[in-house]
Design an enzyme around this catalytic site. Structure first.
Site, PDB file in Angstrom:
ATOM      1  N   CYS A 202      40.186  27.240  28.760  1.00 25.83           N
ATOM      2  CA  CYS A 202      40.832  26.587  29.895  1.00 25.83           C
ATOM      3  C   CYS A 202      39.854  25.679  30.647  1.00 25.83           C
ATOM      4  O   CYS A 202      39.489  24.634  30.131  1.00 25.83           O
ATOM      5  CB  CYS A 202      41.504  27.630  30.776  1.00 25.83           C
ATOM      6  SG  CYS A 202      42.827  26.913  31.745  1.00 25.83           S
TER       7      CYS A 202
ATOM      8  N   GLU B 228      41.244  36.332  26.872  1.00 24.05           N
ATOM      9  CA  GLU B 228      40.568  37.547  27.342  1.00 24.05           C
ATOM     10  C   GLU B 228      41.491  38.464  28.130  1.00 24.05           C
ATOM     11  O   GLU B 228      41.088  39.539  28.552  1.00 24.05           O
ATOM     12  CB  GLU B 228      39.344  37.159  28.208  1.00 24.05           C
ATOM     13  CG  GLU B 228      39.637  36.671  29.626  1.00 24.05           C
ATOM     14  CD  GLU B 228      40.117  35.216  29.719  1.00 24.05           C
ATOM     15  OE1 GLU B 228      40.493  34.632  28.682  1.00 24.05           O
ATOM     16  OE2 GLU B 228      40.145  34.692  30.854  1.00 24.05           O
TER      17      GLU B 228
ATOM     18  N   HIS C  14      43.987  31.647  27.913  1.00 21.63           N
ATOM     19  CA  HIS C  14      43.030  32.720  28.229  1.00 21.63           C
ATOM     20  C   HIS C  14      43.152  33.857  27.215  1.00 21.63           C
ATOM     21  O   HIS C  14      44.021  34.718  27.371  1.00 21.63           O
ATOM     22  CB  HIS C  14      43.318  33.268  29.630  1.00 21.63           C
ATOM     23  CG  HIS C  14      42.936  32.336  30.724  1.00 21.63           C
ATOM     24  ND1 HIS C  14      41.776  32.474  31.448  1.00 21.63           N
ATOM     25  CD2 HIS C  14      43.548  31.233  31.202  1.00 21.63           C
ATOM     26  CE1 HIS C  14      41.694  31.497  32.337  1.00 21.63           C
ATOM     27  NE2 HIS C  14      42.763  30.730  32.209  1.00 21.63           N
TER      28      HIS C  14
HETATM   29  N1  GLN Z   1      43.206  23.984  36.485  1.00 19.61           N
HETATM   30  C1  GLN Z   1      41.861  24.439  36.322  1.00 19.61           C
HETATM   31  C2  GLN Z   1      40.889  23.260  36.310  1.00 19.61           C
HETATM   32  O1  GLN Z   1      41.315  22.166  36.228  1.00 19.61           O
HETATM   33  C3  GLN Z   1      41.712  25.252  35.051  1.00 19.61           C
HETATM   34  C4  GLN Z   1      42.508  26.521  35.158  1.00 19.61           C
HETATM   35  C5  GLN Z   1      41.974  27.661  34.370  1.00 19.61           C
HETATM   36  O2  GLN Z   1      40.829  27.673  33.927  1.00 19.61           O
HETATM   37  N2  GLN Z   1      42.785  28.671  34.212  1.00 19.61           N
HETATM   38  O3  GLN Z   1      39.719  23.459  36.378  1.00 19.61           O
END
Ligand code: GLN
Length: 193
Positions: free
Chosen positions: A85, A178, A176
């Protein structure tokens, strides 16, 4: 053989990755995990997980803690790295509409918060390569990978967008892995480490 997997621990969801690594079973490799906050910590790990969180904050802290250049160097010299992410946003070369600090070693384009700010999170079943069992993926304010070059392998998609990709020793996910207790993706990363 024991592999020391680092987890970047400046901000965000690093603890759940440590928990996942602590429970990882693998027939031939033992894992020890280490939180990475300094260049010295980084020097002591074989591979690194960059967790989800707030990519602008993590990028700023990478610079403040003097980790940005050493991290780029390790990745360029082949250290296996898994971004999840925000971690994937930080690895991306291009972030649409943003000049925020980033590692930038992965030649992809991402769009942050691409599923909308209100529909903050959702889950979806993904198909992993050579695997019958679906992987329950949790997306939290996830980015969309909007451009991948031809030397990137797309390992999983959701609604026709890549959500899990690999290029050499870099594994990048927009979700994610994890959070569900399913070890398959951490095990794949361990096999790369
Ligand atoms: N929206 C977050 C960002 O732009 C990322 C979200 C996440 O890591 N779950 O950094």
């Amino acid at each position: 053989m024991t592999v020391t997997v680092g987890v970047l621990a400046l901000q965000g969801g690093f603890q759940r990755h440590c928990d996942a690594l602590a429970h990882l079973d693998h027939p031939s490799r033992r894992v020890s995990s280490r939180l990475v906050r300094t260049p010295e910590d980084l020097a002591g790990v074989d591979s690194l997980i960059i967790p989800g969180g707030e990519s602008t904050t993590i990028g700023m802290l990478l610079e403040r803690f003097g980790l940005m250049e050493p991290l780029r160097g390790r990745i360029r010299s082949g250290m296996p790295v898994m971004g999840t992410c925000a971690g994937t946003i930080l690895l991306a070369q291009t972030i649409e509409g943003s000049e925020q600090p980033r590692i930038g070693t992965l030649p992809i384009t991402v769009q942050r918060n691409a599923y909308g700010r209100q529909v903050a999170s959702f889950e979806a079943d993904l198909r992993l390569p050579e695997d019958e069992l679906p992987f329950r993926a949790v997306f939290i304010r996830a980015p969309v990978i909007t451009r991948v070059p031809s030397d990137v392998t797309v390992l999983a998609t959701f609604e026709d967008n890549p959500v899990m990709i690999r290029r050499e020793s870099i594994l990048a996910l927009t979700f994610h892995p994890e959070l569900t207790g399913d070890q398959r993706i951490h095990r794949l990363f361990l096999a790369m480490s």
